[in-house]
Design a protein around this motif. Structure first.
Motif, mmCIF file in Angstrom:
data_model
loop_
_atom_site.group_PDB
_atom_site.id
_atom_site.type_symbol
_atom_site.label_atom_id
_atom_site.label_comp_id
_atom_site.label_asym_id
_atom_site.label_seq_id
_atom_site.Cartn_x
_atom_site.Cartn_y
_atom_site.Cartn_z
ATOM 1 N N LEU A 271 -42.358 16.044 26.039
ATOM 2 C CA LEU A 271 -40.923 16.278 26.000
ATOM 3 C C LEU A 271 -40.509 16.863 27.338
ATOM 4 O O LEU A 271 -40.944 17.950 27.718
ATOM 5 N N VAL A 272 -39.670 16.157 28.061
ATOM 6 C CA VAL A 272 -39.306 16.568 29.412
ATOM 7 C C VAL A 272 -37.868 16.162 29.692
ATOM 8 O O VAL A 272 -37.428 15.074 29.288
ATOM 9 N N ASN A 273 -37.118 17.036 30.337
ATOM 10 C CA ASN A 273 -35.732 16.729 30.681
ATOM 11 C C ASN A 273 -35.665 15.553 31.649
ATOM 12 O O ASN A 273 -36.540 15.375 32.498
ATOM 13 N N SER A 274 -34.605 14.777 31.519
ATOM 14 C CA SER A 274 -34.481 13.566 32.336
ATOM 15 C C SER A 274 -34.464 13.871 33.824
ATOM 16 O O SER A 274 -35.003 13.106 34.626
ATOM 17 N N ASP A 275 -33.875 15.011 34.228
ATOM 18 C CA ASP A 275 -33.803 15.320 35.650
ATOM 19 C C ASP A 275 -35.138 15.811 36.209
ATOM 20 O O ASP A 275 -35.267 15.999 37.422
ATOM 21 N N ARG A 276 -36.120 16.041 35.342
ATOM 22 C CA ARG A 276 -37.429 16.492 35.803
ATOM 23 C C ARG A 276 -38.522 15.458 35.556
ATOM 24 O O ARG A 276 -39.695 15.708 35.835
ATOM 25 N N LYS A 277 -38.137 14.326 35.015
ATOM 26 C CA LYS A 277 -39.137 13.304 34.702
ATOM 27 C C LYS A 277 -39.905 12.833 35.930
ATOM 28 O O LYS A 277 -41.119 12.665 35.904
ATOM 29 N N GLN A 278 -39.160 12.590 36.994
ATOM 30 C CA GLN A 278 -39.795 12.012 38.181
ATOM 31 C C GLN A 278 -40.888 12.909 38.738
ATOM 32 O O GLN A 278 -41.990 12.439 39.051
ATOM 33 N N ARG A 279 -40.607 14.217 38.861
ATOM 34 C CA ARG A 279 -41.607 15.124 39.398
ATOM 35 C C ARG A 279 -42.774 15.297 38.439
ATOM 36 O O ARG A 279 -43.927 15.421 38.864
ATOM 37 N N PHE A 280 -42.493 15.282 37.147
ATOM 38 C CA PHE A 280 -43.573 15.364 36.173
ATOM 39 C C PHE A 280 -44.449 14.112 36.242
ATOM 40 O O PHE A 280 -45.672 14.182 36.124
ATOM 41 N N LEU A 281 -43.819 12.964 36.463
ATOM 42 C CA LEU A 281 -44.573 11.722 36.611
ATOM 43 C C LEU A 281 -45.484 11.781 37.824
ATOM 44 O O LEU A 281 -46.643 11.349 37.766
ATOM 45 N N VAL A 282 -44.985 12.313 38.927
ATOM 46 C CA VAL A 282 -45.811 12.431 40.135
ATOM 47 C C VAL A 282 -47.038 13.283 39.856
ATOM 48 O O VAL A 282 -48.152 12.961 40.290
ATOM 49 N N GLN A 283 -46.846 14.369 39.110
ATOM 50 C CA GLN A 283 -47.990 15.220 38.785
ATOM 51 C C GLN A 283 -49.009 14.469 37.932
ATOM 52 O O GLN A 283 -50.225 14.593 38.135
ATOM 53 N N LEU A 284 -48.517 13.674 36.974
ATOM 54 C CA LEU A 284 -49.429 12.890 36.141
ATOM 55 C C LEU A 284 -50.218 11.886 36.976
ATOM 56 O O LEU A 284 -51.424 11.707 36.791
#
Length: 484
Positions: free
Chosen positions: A234-247
């Motif tokens: 569960l992640v806010n839409s404005d933070r998805k991109q940075r979370f994806l980079v970490q993954l």
């Protein structure tokens, strides 16, 4: 029909040239869908087969077709000796190419000819091969009808019709094209329909063109592969991109397909990942066929770490040993989720499917869980990626008051400001003379004024300055009172 066990492909009674090609491909034991479908297809029965994607459906229909057509194979160069006897329809160019490659591999020790036709390329490049004659034609519906209109092929000798990924055909609106194609085929033919999911629309389609079909399901309808570990964050839409980079950095040694809902978001995400120094490219419907093939070849070769794709690539991408799939945006169609994660965990291999869910997408994910009848564990995104929307950590108001209390004190005048004793004189501002405004207006084009002679202008200007000095001399000074 119950699932059966076979020792190897020889137990299915296939012709020797086909067995040789199978062995050279490294296969010895048929998959469950192959073990059930091939014997029934060899008996010339219509089939309605459902199986999870990546379980060998292509061989399940292509091998019995090749075996049946082998006695009719000819080495003659005459096109009349090579009529189209089997037609395989696929919803996307990628899937059509994949099916064709498999058929070509299985038929390499036979004289049987095959060809694939699809849109996105010049139709004239496909016409010369069609004129030489092919027994097996793999096609997308739209391009097939293009050739029918140009009279570059004939379907009056088709003995086998295969609908691969039939549910996807309906999703993409191919029903009118399918009805036109069915009207061109002989009534006497064998029909094989393969699909990863079954819906009421699929059953209606089966009733329309299958003749007393045998139903085969090697797994529960709309089920996902048990070899695939499914996760959700569960992640806010404005933070998805940075979370994806970490993954992606966490899975840096593994290739990944990242799915988005739209072509625009796929292109934007691919560019953003490239700025983060992650080798990637996008594949979607706006890409030319040449660009799509080049992207897939680069991905398969390992020169690209991430492939950002829309659902056009959810089916038909046959990439061996793909360990990871990420749903960056959740599809509004629950069935598409099944096909997306079916890109990993193929042929018995292990795989991981990760979904990033924002608040607006929870309702779509609930529908997915209802479809697959499975609850997927969800975690709240945490760590550096979850707070990567800004470069600095966000402080609470409480901590700000504690650390920066000075900012919250009421304003008090400083001693320097309080001891100012020097009086200041504020002179009245003189208004510009009418003559000056008239001159400006005249220079701008008129406004109904006539420019005064230069001598008169100078005289008025001197008089105006004299009046200003007189006013300043008679005006009282304004003192600033001391606060003390």
């Amino acid at each position: 029909m119950s699932e059966q066990t076979t020792v190897d492909f020889r137990a299915l009674g296939l012709a020797e040239p086909l067995l040789k090609a199978i062995e050279e491909s490294g296969y010895t034991t048929p998959t469950p869908i192959q073990a059930q479908a091939i014997p029934l297809a060899l008996e010339r029965k219509d089939l309605m087969a459902g199986a999870q994607t990546g379980t060998g459906k292509t061989a399940a229909f292509s091998l019995p077709i090749l075996h049946t057509l082998l006695p009719l194979a000819s080495t003659s160069t005459s096109p009349a000796k090579h009529p189209i006897r089997a037609l395989v329809l696929a919803p996307t160019r990628e899937l059509a190419i994949q099916v064709y490659d498999n058929i070509k591999t299985y038929a390499k020790h036979t004289p049987l000819r095959s060809l694939v036709v699809y849109g996105g390329v010049d139709i004239k490049t496909q016409t010369p091969i069609l004129k030489t004659g092919v027994e097996i034609l793999v096609a997308t519906p739209g391009r097939l009808l293009d050739h029918v209109e140009q009279k570059t092929l004939s379907l009056n000798q088709v003995q086998f019709l295969v609908l691969d990924e039939a549910d996807r055909m309906l999703d993409m609106g191919f029903m009118p094209d399918l009805k036109r194609i069915l009207a061109l085929l002989p009534k006497q033919r064998q029909n094989l329909m393969f699909s990863a999911t079954f819906s009421d629309e699929i059953k209606k389609l089966a009733d329309a063109f299958l003749n007393q079909p045998t139903l085969i399901e090697v797994a529960r309808s709309n089920a996902t592969n048990d070899n695939v570990e499914q996760k959700a964050y569960l992640v806010n839409s404005d933070r998805k991109q940075r979370f994806l980079v970490q993954l992606l950095k966490q899975y840096a040694s593994q290739q990944v397909i990242i799915f988005t809902k739209t072509k625009l978001s796929a292109s934007r995400l691919a560019r953003a990942l490239e700025r983060d120094e992650i080798p990637c490219t996008a594949i979607h419907g706006d890409k030319s066929q040449k660009e799509r093939i080049e992207a897939l070849d680069a991905f398969k070769a390992g020169s690209i770490h991430a492939l950002v794709a829309t659902d056009v690539a959810a089916r038909g991408l046959d990439i061996s040993d793909l360990p990871l799939v990420i749903n960056y945006e959740i599809s509004t169609s629950p069935e598409d989720y099944v096909h997306r994660i079916g890109r990993t965990g193929r042929a018995g291999a292990k795989g991981v499917a990760i979904s990033l869910i924002d608040e607006e997408e929870t309702k779509y994910f609930d529908e997915i869980e209802k479809l697959i009848k499975k609850q997927i564990p969800k975690e709240k995104a945490s760590g550096s990626a979850a707070s990567a929307g800004s470069s600095r950590p966000v402080k609470s108001a409480k901590s700000l008051k504690k650390e920066d209390a000075w900012f919250y004190q009421p304003y008090e005048p400083s001693s320097a400001a309080a001891t100012v004793e020097t009086p200041k004189v504020i002179a009245p501002v003189a208004k510009p003379s009418t003559a000056k405004r008239k001159v400006v207006a005249a220079l701008l084009g008129g406004f109904g004024f006539k420019a005064a002679p230069r001598a008169a202008q100078n005289k008025k200007r001197v008089a105006g300055k004299a009046r200003e000095k007189e006013v300043q001399a008679t005006s009282p000074a304004v003192e600033v009172e001391s606060s003390q």
